[in-house]
Design a protein around this motif. Sequence first.
Motif, PDB file in Angstrom:
ATOM      1  N   LYS A  61     -21.781  10.662  55.900  1.00 29.32           N
ATOM      2  CA  LYS A  61     -22.294   9.940  54.727  1.00 29.32           C
ATOM      3  C   LYS A  61     -21.303   9.934  53.569  1.00 29.32           C
ATOM      4  O   LYS A  61     -21.592   9.373  52.514  1.00 29.32           O
ATOM      5  N   ARG A  62     -20.147  10.570  53.751  1.00 30.85           N
ATOM      6  CA  ARG A  62     -19.149  10.635  52.682  1.00 30.85           C
ATOM      7  C   ARG A  62     -18.117   9.524  52.811  1.00 30.85           C
ATOM      8  O   ARG A  62     -17.803   9.084  53.920  1.00 30.85           O
ATOM      9  N   GLU A 106      -1.489  12.551  52.194  1.00 29.23           N
ATOM     10  CA  GLU A 106      -2.732  13.307  52.321  1.00 29.23           C
ATOM     11  C   GLU A 106      -3.149  13.418  53.789  1.00 29.23           C
ATOM     12  O   GLU A 106      -2.725  12.635  54.638  1.00 29.23           O
ATOM     13  N   ILE A 107      -4.009  14.398  54.043  1.00 29.03           N
ATOM     14  CA  ILE A 107      -4.537  14.654  55.381  1.00 29.03           C
ATOM     15  C   ILE A 107      -6.055  14.638  55.301  1.00 29.03           C
ATOM     16  O   ILE A 107      -6.639  15.226  54.389  1.00 29.03           O
ATOM     17  N   VAL A 108      -6.684  13.950  56.261  1.00 32.65           N
ATOM     18  CA  VAL A 108      -8.145  13.864  56.335  1.00 32.65           C
ATOM     19  C   VAL A 108      -8.560  14.349  57.725  1.00 32.65           C
ATOM     20  O   VAL A 108      -7.909  14.015  58.716  1.00 32.65           O
ATOM     21  N   VAL A 109      -9.649  15.113  57.787  1.00 33.06           N
ATOM     22  CA  VAL A 109     -10.133  15.630  59.066  1.00 33.06           C
ATOM     23  C   VAL A 109     -11.567  15.166  59.303  1.00 33.06           C
ATOM     24  O   VAL A 109     -12.425  15.327  58.436  1.00 33.06           O
ATOM     25  N   ALA A 110     -11.800  14.591  60.479  1.00 33.44           N
ATOM     26  CA  ALA A 110     -13.156  14.280  60.945  1.00 33.44           C
ATOM     27  C   ALA A 110     -13.525  15.395  61.925  1.00 33.44           C
ATOM     28  O   ALA A 110     -12.876  15.563  62.961  1.00 33.44           O
ATOM     29  N   GLN A 165     -15.043   6.244  60.521  1.00 35.42           N
ATOM     30  CA  GLN A 165     -14.254   5.024  60.635  1.00 35.42           C
ATOM     31  C   GLN A 165     -13.342   4.990  59.433  1.00 35.42           C
ATOM     32  O   GLN A 165     -13.478   5.771  58.505  1.00 35.42           O
ATOM     33  N   PHE A 166     -12.365   4.086  59.473  1.00 35.63           N
ATOM     34  CA  PHE A 166     -11.487   3.912  58.324  1.00 35.63           C
ATOM     35  C   PHE A 166     -11.117   2.454  58.195  1.00 35.63           C
ATOM     36  O   PHE A 166     -11.202   1.682  59.154  1.00 35.63           O
TER      37      PHE A 166
END
Length: 110
Positions: free
Chosen positions: A66-67, A75-79, A86-87
């Motif tokens: 929900k974020r 930057e680094i993003v983790v799922a 999704q992106f």
Amino acid sequence: MRTIDSEWIHETTPLYGEFEGERCGSDVSIIFTRLDTPGRGPALHQHPYSETFLIRKGVVRFTLGKRRVDAVAGEIVVATPETPHQFVSLSDEVEMIDIHASGRFITEWL
């Protein structure tokens, strides 16, 4: 061990494509993502393992459960596992390295 010759790397083109590590005995798979149009990206999906995104160029909006997170180059993003995500590209050029914590891709499209 050396990797198998892959189509995703050429001196004249940017990194693009996929590598499934299982073929070489690795527990990691990689997608080299390149988007050249704002608004592009994959549909909502999830994996039974984590996926780590390293943003190399551009601006990307991620939906992680929900974020919503806007990430920029560096930057680094983790799922985390089982998190619908999704992106979408927010800039003209996006380059990312998407690391799947699995030797093969396992994707459930939602």
